[in-house]
Design an enzyme around this catalytic site. Sequence first.
Site, short mmCIF file in Angstrom:
data_model
loop_
_atom_site.label_atom_id
_atom_site.label_comp_id
_atom_site.label_asym_id
_atom_site.label_seq_id
_atom_site.Cartn_x
_atom_site.Cartn_y
_atom_site.Cartn_z
N CYS A 2 1.06 -1.22 0.21
CA CYS A 2 -0.09 0.16 -0.04
C CYS A 2 0.70 1.23 -0.16
O CYS A 2 2.30 1.76 0.83
CB CYS A 2 -0.68 0.25 1.56
SG CYS A 2 -2.09 -0.98 1.38
N GLY A 41 0.09 -0.10 -5.59
CA GLY A 41 -1.49 -0.62 -5.36
C GLY A 41 -2.72 0.21 -6.41
O GLY A 41 -2.18 1.56 -6.50
N ASN A 116 0.07 0.03 6.13
CA ASN A 116 1.08 -0.24 4.78
C ASN A 116 1.29 -1.61 5.86
O ASN A 116 2.74 -1.84 6.03
CB ASN A 116 1.78 0.37 4.60
CG ASN A 116 2.76 -0.73 3.20
OD1 ASN A 116 2.24 -1.64 2.91
ND2 ASN A 116 3.66 0.22 2.77
N GLY A 117 0.71 -3.28 6.10
CA GLY A 117 1.73 -4.34 6.45
C GLY A 117 0.47 -5.09 6.32
O GLY A 117 -0.43 -5.03 5.55
N TYR A 274 11.67 -4.22 -7.37
CA TYR A 274 10.23 -4.27 -8.02
C TYR A 274 9.40 -2.85 -7.87
O TYR A 274 8.75 -1.86 -8.58
CB TYR A 274 9.51 -4.99 -8.09
CG TYR A 274 8.41 -5.40 -8.96
CD1 TYR A 274 8.24 -5.43 -10.54
CD2 TYR A 274 7.06 -5.63 -8.44
CE1 TYR A 274 6.65 -5.30 -10.66
CE2 TYR A 274 5.25 -5.40 -9.62
CZ TYR A 274 5.86 -5.55 -10.32
OH TYR A 274 4.66 -5.71 -11.19
N ASP A 386 12.24 -8.16 -14.15
CA ASP A 386 12.30 -7.23 -12.34
C ASP A 386 12.66 -8.88 -11.80
O ASP A 386 13.18 -9.14 -10.74
CB ASP A 386 12.47 -6.19 -11.86
CG ASP A 386 10.46 -6.79 -12.54
OD1 ASP A 386 9.87 -7.41 -11.53
OD2 ASP A 386 9.93 -5.84 -13.22
#
Length: 613
Positions: A2, A41, A116-117, A274, A386
Amino acid sequence: MCGIIGVILGNTTSTSAAVEIHDVGSIGMRSCRDDANLHRGQDACGIATCATGGRFFQCKGNGMASKVFHDGSRVADLPGFMGLGHLRYPTAGSSANSEAQPFYVNSPYGICLTHNGNLINAPELREFLDQDAHRHINTESDSELMLNIFANELNETGKARVNANDCFAALERMYKRCVGGWACTAMLAGYGLIGFRDPYGIRPIVLGSKASEGGSGMDYMLASESVALVQCGYKDFVDIKPGEAVIIEKGRPPVFRQVHPQLGYTPDIFEYVYFARPDTIIDGIDVDESRRNMGFKLAETIKTQLGPEILSSIDVVMPIPETSITSALCVAESLGIEYCQGFVKNRYIFRTFIMPSQKLRQKGVRAKLNAMRKKFEGKNVLLVDDSIVRGTTSREIVLMAREAGAKKVYFSSCAPPITHAHIYGIDLASSSELIAHHRDSRAIAQIIGADDVVYQTLPDLEAACAALSPRDPKTQKFEVGVFCGKYVTPVDASYFEHLERIRGESRKLKVMESAREAVVQGVAGETEVRMAAKGVEVDRYGNVIPADGGSPEDWPTNIGQSNGNGAGVGIANGAASRPGDYETRNRLNSDDQVRVKTSQDISLHNFNDFDGH
């Protein structure tokens, strides 16, 4: 994965925090691919602001930012001098509209949070909130869990108004309960912003500052990547350290405190491979330079694996746009082979691994890339990407190269084989969906149709990034669990079963819709008929099966086998009971587990829920 952002302006009478959040593009608030964090995202997004008097305003929902914010027209409905923004890529679980962030709780004090996680002890936290804290959790999101854990700890103060010490103390207690990787921003009504990061530094967050336009005080911004701060003119960047929190009260400078001992400094290496934009710096490591190093390292492996005879036959080195362009240039330079861009990318088609289904991913590759025939015809090409996740994109790209006239196609990856699930907020795929799961490069080459596949080695990848670290490169470590199964946090074996079950839950509606459509069209088999009539459930192994338990031939065949993450998928007493016996409470047609595609946010007036949107 995110993108998060938090803004607090020095002028507390300002009403333009949302404008800054939207315009920075840091969380994909515009539709162009090159915005600072849109790559983080594309599933849902939202903004919440706080105006004078402590009132929150928000606009959030599923879909691209241009849809949710009506091409920016909704921003005027979000007044306030501080605010939070979020862009969501869904991890394992639901993608319901109600799970768009920021999340909000009214007690205590009014708190909004972006996250985010991933919390790998989510089941335990959910039980604690239910049995001990008596807090209702309305979604399947880890973010709502973390918000309520923090709110519960902050409520322990018992005060009408809190100060920075109270907030830091609440965070200290929260960190003792939560396990996983996270970067978060929080906003307390009328008080200020809070930013904090997990004790291992897995997920990124950075703080920047600039003088207020009005000439009074300072503006502050927290974001996932430094490029977001640069775009809005912020300077003096400070990475929030592992286990550290920062509080920015309105009208005051930031205050930092270590709320949990630093257990490591191990950023997720996939940020450099990435996810992050090339013009960003994460934890002092330049992303673009790290990708240059990856290219030079990969070239050495290519020399060893392919040998001089094959190398001499390769005509061109080509990148798969766009993340691998830097690395491919360095591969070509090191090998002494011509560099050529043979694929043209449609910038308005987004990252295909984020797309929710295999069919959409395959279709997305063709829409995203176009092969220029003159660059391929009659040539042996070395493609540089990648990474290779499911292999869907790689297979289509190899096929496109051959259709364009390539004689031989060699495929190389800047990342090592991805063999395990990602558990810290990036739902790449389940282990069984990963093309490198229990396969070597030769088998992968056959599947994607390449003449050979060359992977970067894990030591070389780590060295490529560590060499740029402002900390000691010899001791710099990274989160690399997707490549080897060794995660930086302790992970209970049951968590992987939990992941598979909730992935199955998110697939139930799709399976039901497919079964009912097959029945309507008269092409349904026996299993589909039972699904359409009785509903579906998710068994212990993440499989979607008829709710009547199915017949023995429908049961999983992997009982007693490893799930690829070191977790056994066996039965406790060695008895192979019916799969339906384990998770009957998860039936789609039961009253307590109804799943819907969309639902409105019930906790706070949400502008996106009206006018038919």
